[in-house]
Design a protein around this motif. Structure first.
Motif, short mmCIF file in Angstrom:
data_model
loop_
_atom_site.label_atom_id
_atom_site.label_comp_id
_atom_site.label_asym_id
_atom_site.label_seq_id
_atom_site.Cartn_x
_atom_site.Cartn_y
_atom_site.Cartn_z
N GLY A 1 58.57 7.74 29.21
CA GLY A 1 58.10 7.39 28.91
C GLY A 1 57.37 7.92 27.19
O GLY A 1 58.87 8.71 27.00
N ILE A 2 56.78 7.87 26.80
CA ILE A 2 56.21 8.38 25.63
C ILE A 2 55.27 8.52 26.17
O ILE A 2 54.05 8.52 26.53
CB ILE A 2 56.60 7.64 24.33
N TYR A 3 54.94 9.82 24.88
CA TYR A 3 52.51 10.24 24.80
C TYR A 3 52.14 10.62 23.75
O TYR A 3 53.38 10.42 22.49
CB TYR A 3 52.92 11.89 25.02
N LEU A 4 51.40 9.48 23.23
CA LEU A 4 50.34 8.91 21.93
C LEU A 4 49.51 10.83 21.71
O LEU A 4 48.64 10.85 22.60
CB LEU A 4 49.73 7.75 22.42
N ASP A 5 48.79 10.15 20.64
CA ASP A 5 48.33 11.20 20.29
C ASP A 5 46.09 10.88 20.78
O ASP A 5 46.24 9.96 19.85
CB ASP A 5 48.09 11.63 18.68
N GLY A 6 45.77 10.95 21.33
CA GLY A 6 44.97 10.63 21.63
C GLY A 6 43.71 11.33 21.64
O GLY A 6 41.88 11.39 22.29
N GLY A 7 43.39 12.58 20.22
CA GLY A 7 42.84 12.84 19.85
C GLY A 7 41.97 13.86 20.14
O GLY A 7 42.43 14.88 21.30
N ASP A 8 40.43 14.58 20.99
CA ASP A 8 39.88 14.69 21.67
C ASP A 8 40.30 14.43 23.03
O ASP A 8 40.09 15.05 23.98
CB ASP A 8 38.22 14.48 21.81
N GLU A 9 40.81 13.03 23.92
CA GLU A 9 41.02 12.88 25.05
C GLU A 9 42.70 13.66 25.48
O GLU A 9 43.02 13.50 26.83
CB GLU A 9 41.03 11.58 24.83
N GLY A 10 43.33 14.23 24.25
CA GLY A 10 44.88 15.32 24.56
C GLY A 10 45.43 13.75 24.76
O GLY A 10 45.29 12.53 23.86
N GLU A 11 47.17 14.01 25.13
CA GLU A 11 47.84 12.97 25.59
C GLU A 11 47.69 11.62 26.27
O GLU A 11 47.79 12.07 27.04
CB GLU A 11 49.43 14.02 25.05
N ILE A 12 48.26 10.30 25.88
CA ILE A 12 47.63 9.87 26.70
C ILE A 12 49.22 8.84 26.90
O ILE A 12 50.30 9.13 26.02
CB ILE A 12 47.46 8.53 25.80
N LEU A 13 50.18 9.04 28.09
CA LEU A 13 51.23 8.38 28.58
C LEU A 13 50.63 7.30 28.10
O LEU A 13 50.11 6.48 28.71
CB LEU A 13 51.42 8.93 29.98
N MET A 14 52.24 6.46 27.89
CA MET A 14 52.56 5.36 27.52
C MET A 14 54.47 4.92 28.36
O MET A 14 55.11 5.95 28.37
CB MET A 14 53.26 4.29 27.08
N PRO A 15 53.81 4.58 29.90
CA PRO A 15 55.57 4.34 30.79
C PRO A 15 56.69 3.36 29.91
O PRO A 15 56.25 2.80 29.59
CB PRO A 15 54.77 3.45 32.17
N LYS A 16 57.39 3.84 30.74
CA LYS A 16 58.34 3.73 29.82
C LYS A 16 59.02 1.67 29.79
O LYS A 16 59.09 0.75 28.85
CB LYS A 16 59.88 4.62 30.88
N ARG A 17 58.68 0.95 30.55
CA ARG A 17 58.38 0.18 30.54
C ARG A 17 57.44 -0.76 29.65
O ARG A 17 57.80 -1.89 29.32
CB ARG A 17 58.08 -1.01 32.23
N TYR A 18 56.89 -0.01 29.02
CA TYR A 18 56.06 -0.65 28.05
C TYR A 18 56.43 -0.41 26.80
O TYR A 18 56.13 -1.07 25.50
CB TYR A 18 54.11 -0.40 27.68
N VAL A 19 57.44 0.26 26.51
CA VAL A 19 57.90 1.52 24.93
C VAL A 19 58.75 0.23 24.54
O VAL A 19 59.39 -0.19 24.97
CB VAL A 19 57.97 2.82 25.29
N PRO A 20 58.14 -0.25 23.35
CA PRO A 20 59.32 -0.63 22.29
C PRO A 20 60.61 -0.28 22.02
O PRO A 20 59.91 1.13 21.70
CB PRO A 20 58.50 -1.03 21.05
N GLU A 21 61.62 -1.03 21.95
CA GLU A 21 62.56 -0.75 21.81
C GLU A 21 62.88 -0.28 20.17
O GLU A 21 62.64 -0.09 19.34
CB GLU A 21 63.61 -1.05 21.99
N GLY A 22 63.47 1.25 19.58
CA GLY A 22 63.31 2.16 18.86
C GLY A 22 62.61 3.03 18.69
O GLY A 22 62.37 3.51 17.82
#
Length: 276
Positions: free
Chosen positions: A19-40
């Protein structure tokens, strides 16, 4: 600050195999599993994502659209029940938990209930409560007569239908003003009738006063155009027949007929109405 149980605009930090990791600020990096990641999608992109908790109570991101979010009242179906409570389908991979203490009566699998979605202050989990009265806005409602509002049909009573207005306030639509079929969970437009000194609100399902007549006159005119210029209902018709056909009262029907007749758009005959 990450808004748990809500939508957040977040920047992609890095890609990984799962998947990808998103910048969650104070929460740290937040995962988005691969099946939800928009193409590109690539690092540096900004996404509008919904944040909730996974099976291990860790924040996780999704591009799925849930049926509701934290702070909402919603009508949700029970997916399953265990010894701790019920789990409601809110459109995401992980169901929404409603503990037994927050149920008015024991919830049953396959049944649907009006609930309020919020974050439990003790566990920091997103939970639901069927004791919705606890979550109505406490501030006094300030509405104008005839103002359009959004309604969630809550429950049927002897007086009519209890509704939730603008996701904030309880209201009542009186039985005599219901000219269409209503069911718990329906979302419809409504119009403010009266706001009482104690904050109780009466609501109608049709515009009030002159505007209601004008709106229905347009509806009636369109009906005539679509039905060969004829309508077999008239001033002498039974109120229930008018209600069943047009979902308005006989009073509104007669006012609209009078308006169209004065404009010479229709003729009134013993058989009903005719388009000129």
């Amino acid at each position: 600050m990450i808004k748990l149980g809500d939508y957040n605009k977040m920047t992609v930090v890095k890609e990984v195999d799962f998947g990808i990791y998103l910048d969650g600020g104070d929460e740290g990096e937040i995962l988005m599993p691969k099946r939800y990641v928009p193409e590109g999608t690539k690092p540096g992109d900004e996404l509008n994502v919904f944040i909730y908790l996974d099976q291990d109570e860790r924040p996780v991101a999704t591009t799925e659209t849930p049926l509701c979010k934290v702070g909402d009242f919603a009508y949700l179906e029970v997916s399953w029940v265990n010894e701790y409570g019920a789990f409601l389908n809110w459109g995401l991979m992980k169901d929404l938990f409603c503990p037994f203490r927050e149920q008015k009566k024991r919830m049953q699998k396959g049944e649907s209930y009006i609930v309020h979605v919020h974050i439990d202050p003790e566990s920091y989990r997103i939970v639901a409560s069927a004791k919705v009265e606890k979550y109505f806005a406490e501030r006094h409602p300030f509405y104008n007569h005839g103002q359009e509002v959004d309604l969630l049909v809550w429950q049927k009573t002897e007086m009519g239908f209890k509704v939730i207005i603008d996701n904030c306030y309880p209201g009542l639509v009186y039985e005599g003003q219901v000219f269409r079929y209503l069911h718990t969970g329906d979302r419809v437009k409504g119009y403010i009738g009266t706001v009482r000194p104690d904050g109780k609100i009466d609501v109608t399902l049709q515009p009030t006063g002159r505007q209601q007549t004008l709106d229905f006159a347009d509806t009636l005119l369109q009906y005539l155009k679509e039905h060969g210029g004829k309508c077999d209902l008239g001033d002498k018709s039974d109120a229930e027949d008018i209600k069943r056909r047009f979902q308005v009262s006989k009073k509104v029907f007669k006012r609209a007929v009078g308006d169209l007749y004065r404009q010479r758009l229709i003729s009134i005959t013993p058989d009903g109405l005719t388009l000129n």
